[in-house]
Design an enzyme around this catalytic site. Structure first.
Site, PDB file in Angstrom:
ATOM      1  CE  LYS A  22      71.188  61.909  15.290  1.00  0.00           C
ATOM      2  NZ  LYS A  22      70.289  61.468  16.363  1.00  0.00           N
ATOM      3  CG  ASN A  23      72.679  62.699  19.024  1.00  0.00           C
ATOM      4  OD1 ASN A  23      71.674  62.875  18.329  1.00  0.00           O
ATOM      5  ND2 ASN A  23      73.237  61.518  19.183  1.00  0.00           N
ATOM      6  CB  CYS A 117      67.041  53.761  17.316  1.00  0.00           C
ATOM      7  SG  CYS A 117      67.620  55.070  16.239  1.00  0.00           S
ATOM      8  NE  ARG A 122      66.480  54.699  23.066  1.00  0.00           N
ATOM      9  CZ  ARG A 122      66.809  55.464  22.016  1.00  0.00           C
ATOM     10  NH1 ARG A 122      66.299  55.200  20.821  1.00  0.00           N
ATOM     11  NH2 ARG A 122      67.608  56.513  22.175  1.00  0.00           N
ATOM     12  CB  ILE A 124      61.365  58.402  30.112  1.00  0.00           C
ATOM     13  CG1 ILE A 124      59.881  58.237  30.451  1.00  0.00           C
ATOM     14  CG2 ILE A 124      61.598  58.281  28.612  1.00  0.00           C
ATOM     15  CD1 ILE A 124      59.013  59.375  29.899  1.00  0.00           C
ATOM     16  CG  ASP A 125      63.721  54.680  34.898  1.00  0.00           C
ATOM     17  OD1 ASP A 125      63.949  54.411  33.702  1.00  0.00           O
ATOM     18  OD2 ASP A 125      64.575  54.560  35.797  1.00  0.00           O
ATOM     19  CD  GLN A 126      67.185  57.066  36.841  1.00  0.00           C
ATOM     20  OE1 GLN A 126      67.868  57.800  37.558  1.00  0.00           O
ATOM     21  NE2 GLN A 126      66.415  56.111  37.349  1.00  0.00           N
ATOM     22  CG  ASP A 306      75.110  57.012  19.216  1.00  0.00           C
ATOM     23  OD1 ASP A 306      74.860  58.186  19.518  1.00  0.00           O
ATOM     24  OD2 ASP A 306      74.404  56.048  19.582  1.00  0.00           O
ATOM     25  NE  ARG A 398      65.868  59.386  13.159  1.00  0.00           N
ATOM     26  CZ  ARG A 398      65.778  58.762  14.328  1.00  0.00           C
ATOM     27  NH1 ARG A 398      65.646  57.445  14.380  1.00  0.00           N
ATOM     28  NH2 ARG A 398      65.832  59.439  15.469  1.00  0.00           N
TER      29      ARG A 398
HETATM   30  C1  EPZ Z   1      71.000  59.749  23.391  1.00  0.00           C
HETATM   31  O1  EPZ Z   1      69.889  58.855  23.567  1.00  0.00           O
HETATM   32  C2  EPZ Z   1      71.267  59.789  21.889  1.00  0.00           C
HETATM   33  N1  EPZ Z   1      70.112  60.319  21.202  1.00  0.00           N
HETATM   34  C3  EPZ Z   1      71.588  58.393  21.367  1.00  0.00           C
HETATM   35  O2  EPZ Z   1      71.981  58.533  19.996  1.00  0.00           O
HETATM   36  C4  EPZ Z   1      72.778  57.821  22.140  1.00  0.00           C
HETATM   37  O3  EPZ Z   1      72.957  56.480  21.760  1.00  0.00           O
HETATM   38  C5  EPZ Z   1      72.517  57.897  23.655  1.00  0.00           C
HETATM   39  O4  EPZ Z   1      72.193  59.250  24.046  1.00  0.00           O
HETATM   40  C6  EPZ Z   1      73.742  57.461  24.467  1.00  0.00           C
HETATM   41  O5  EPZ Z   1      74.839  58.276  24.165  1.00  0.00           O
HETATM   42  C7  EPZ Z   1      69.999  61.660  21.086  1.00  0.00           C
HETATM   43  O6  EPZ Z   1      70.831  62.411  21.558  1.00  0.00           O
HETATM   44  C8  EPZ Z   1      68.805  62.171  20.324  1.00  0.00           C
HETATM   45  P1  EPZ Z   1      70.324  57.794  27.439  1.00  0.00           P
HETATM   46  P2  EPZ Z   1      69.142  58.761  25.020  1.00  0.00           P
HETATM   47  O7  EPZ Z   1      69.311  58.624  28.112  1.00  0.00           O
HETATM   48  O8  EPZ Z   1      68.942  60.147  25.519  1.00  0.00           O
HETATM   49  C9  EPZ Z   1      68.402  53.821  29.540  1.00  0.00           C
HETATM   50  C10 EPZ Z   1      71.934  58.208  17.677  1.00  0.00           C
HETATM   51  O9  EPZ Z   1      72.267  57.238  16.984  1.00  0.00           O
HETATM   52  N2  EPZ Z   1      67.575  54.782  30.274  1.00  0.00           N
HETATM   53  O10 EPZ Z   1      71.767  57.927  27.818  1.00  0.00           O
HETATM   54  O11 EPZ Z   1      67.966  57.886  24.897  1.00  0.00           O
HETATM   55  C11 EPZ Z   1      67.978  53.765  28.081  1.00  0.00           C
HETATM   56  O12 EPZ Z   1      66.973  52.799  27.926  1.00  0.00           O
HETATM   57  C12 EPZ Z   1      71.143  57.986  18.952  1.00  0.00           C
HETATM   58  O13 EPZ Z   1      72.204  59.408  17.415  1.00  0.00           O
HETATM   59  C13 EPZ Z   1      66.702  54.304  31.253  1.00  0.00           C
HETATM   60  O14 EPZ Z   1      66.627  53.110  31.522  1.00  0.00           O
HETATM   61  O15 EPZ Z   1      70.269  58.023  25.855  1.00  0.00           O
HETATM   62  C14 EPZ Z   1      69.234  53.370  27.382  1.00  0.00           C
HETATM   63  O16 EPZ Z   1      69.363  51.960  27.492  1.00  0.00           O
HETATM   64  C15 EPZ Z   1      70.818  56.527  19.161  1.00  0.00           C
HETATM   65  N3  EPZ Z   1      65.916  55.193  31.904  1.00  0.00           N
HETATM   66  C16 EPZ Z   1      70.327  53.998  28.197  1.00  0.00           C
HETATM   67  O17 EPZ Z   1      69.760  54.295  29.485  1.00  0.00           O
HETATM   68  C17 EPZ Z   1      65.964  56.538  31.634  1.00  0.00           C
HETATM   69  O18 EPZ Z   1      65.221  57.316  32.280  1.00  0.00           O
HETATM   70  C18 EPZ Z   1      70.871  55.267  27.552  1.00  0.00           C
HETATM   71  O19 EPZ Z   1      69.883  56.255  27.569  1.00  0.00           O
HETATM   72  C19 EPZ Z   1      66.866  57.001  30.640  1.00  0.00           C
HETATM   73  C20 EPZ Z   1      67.659  56.099  29.978  1.00  0.00           C
END
Ligand code: EPZ
Length: 421
Positions: A22-23, A117, A122, A124-126, A306, A398
């Site tokens: 999926k991801n 979720c 969560r 999106i600052d980065q 996950d 999902r």
């Molecule tokens: C992806 O989420 C996956 N979702 C998540 O899977 C997975 O848990 C996650 O990567 C980590 O592997 C999809 O691929 C659709 P991140 P994502 O950007 O992109 C913080 C599932 O069950 N962060 O690595 O949101 C953020 O808050 C789902 O399939 C910032 O603070 O993951 C989080 O705590 C759940 N600022 C952490 O980093 C940012 O700009 C991880 O985020 C970006 C992220």
């Protein structure tokens, strides 16, 4: 309302084919928005998030055609920038990949703030940092994210403050058509980052280093269509591996890449089960007893966040006290309250959960609080005395393709039941 009803006691035996990831499918689907041509994507999982994402693109003017089982043709030639429907976008997190694709192709983007979720904040600052380094002016409020630029993305060197899958993907999408070269440092290394890079390179992009923490993207003028097969889902695979170990069964998983499962396989073996690896399959043999273990979730190649609820469920069966620490999200233990309804002895303190194993689990009415937590409830139900009813199963659907059918084929006593609302 639909529920999943599980009667505990059966150990799982047999063979199950793992679906596409999926991801990996989601970023690749949104990457098609960069391509003014036809792309055929194969091994696409039949899950809600994929169907929703294809609908979002269709409403924006893309032509989406099924071209066989788990295969879809996507033509974004006529895609209209900034026209995604907020009500759909807000249902999932992956829709925010539209930001990178629209900015990369059109030099601008307007997308509703993403959903996804509830794991605490969560932000999106980065993502914003990456877009700004590429020359964008980004305006974020609680409803919308808007990107503008004078003449489209310009290559830059970006060092992420911490590892983030989403921001790594979004900057890759924004940079493939940029003027000049982009280097992402402290990049995420997940297999689905590599899959996205391989897809984009098959479309004519020039990306190197995916899978390491430094990814280089040389901008090209345009991309052409291609045919591409999605990698197998390592999280779906890990889920069935844990179900086999938890039920003391013996299950062969086909269509997997064992390398992607190394950390999960190692942790499952630490609990006493046996994992035999082959070219594109693994066999998991559970034992009568489960050994305690400690686990901390980390970005790849660490133990995947996950897989955290599924592992915690397995450790509820262990012969001692285990500790699970969530190293990625602020909070990802909402499912613990549901396990406690089934008799689990778990104490959550901040980002750690201490699990006193060996307390027998009993059936109960529980809720899927997110897709991975929901499938953990199924695993708990398989191991519980009596019957477990799981609600909110649309969350499980999902990300899991035919989970009831696959578990039933392995001998589980499991049904999807519809109740009048
Ligand atoms: C992806 O989420 C996956 N979702 C998540 O899977 C997975 O848990 C996650 O990567 C980590 O592997 C999809 O691929 C659709 P991140 P994502 O950007 O992109 C913080 C599932 O069950 N962060 O690595 O949101 C953020 O808050 C789902 O399939 C910032 O603070 O993951 C989080 O705590 C759940 N600022 C952490 O980093 C940012 O700009 C991880 O985020 C970006 C992220």
């Amino acid at each position: 309302m639909d529920k999943i009803v599980v009667k505990g006691g059966a150990s799982l035996h047999g063979s199950v084919e793992i679906s596409g990831m999926k991801n990996a499918a989601l970023p690749i689907i949104y990457a098609c928005a960069l391509v003014e041509d036809k792309c055929i994507i194969e091994n696409v999982p039949d899950v809600r998030d994929v169907a929703l994402s294809l609908n979002i693109l269709k409403e924006m003017g893309a032509t989406v055609t099924s071209v066989g089982k788990n295969a879809v043709e996507i033509d974004c030639t006529e895609l209209r920038c900034g026209t995604s429907r907020p009500e759909l976008v807000r249902k999932i997190r992956a829709s925010y990949y539209l930001l990178g694709s629209e900015f990369g192709r059109f030099g601008r983007s307007t997308v509703a703030y993403p959903g996804g979720c509830d794991f605490g904040g969560r932000p999106i600052d980065q993502h914003v940092k990456g877009f700004e380094y590429l020359g964008a002016k980004v305006n974020v409020d609680c409803d919308m994210v808007e990107i503008e630029s004078e003449h489209g993305p310009v290559g830059a060197n970006i060092f992420f403050d911490f590892v983030t899958v989403g921001a790594t993907i979004n900057v890759m999408l924004a940079a493939v058509l940029a003027e000049g070269t982009t280097v992402i440092e402290n990049a995420a290394r997940e297999p689905h980052i590599v899959d996205l890079a391989n897809f984009l390179n098959t479309c004519g992009a020039r990306i190197s280093g995916a899978g390491t923490d430094v990814i280089k993207i040389k901008g090209v003028n345009n991309l052409h269509g291609c045919t591409y097969a999605i990698i197998p889902d390592m999280i779906e695979a890990g889920t069935y591996m844990i179900a086999a170990a938890a039920t003391g069964g013996c299950v062969r998983l086909t269509n997997v890449i064992p390398k992607h499962l190394e950390c999960v396989s190692s942790k499952i073996e630490e609990t006493g089960a046996i994992v035999d690896e082959y070219d594109d399959s693994v066999v998991v043999t559970g034992k009568d007893t489960v050994r305690k273990a400690n686990v901390k979730t980390r970005p790849y190649p660490g133990f995947p966040t996950d897989m955290q609820p599924q592992m915690a469920t397995l450790l509820c069966l262990a012969d001692g006290v285990s500790c699970v620490t969530e190293g990625v999200y602020e909070k990802r233990f909402r499912y613990v309250a549901e396990l406690q309804k089934m008799g689990a002895a778990i104490n959550v303190d901040g980002r750690s959960a201490v699990i006193e194993g060996g307390k027998p689990l009993h059936g109960a009415s529980v809720e899927a609080v997110d897709l991975r937590a929901g499938v953990a409830m199924i695993i708990a139900g398989l191991c519980a005395e009596g019957t477990t009813e799981i609600s909110q199963i649309h969350l499980i659907e999902r990300g899991y393709d035919d989970v009831v059918g696959k578990l039933k084929s392995l001998g589980a006593d499991i049904e999807k039941v519809s109740y009048p609302d």
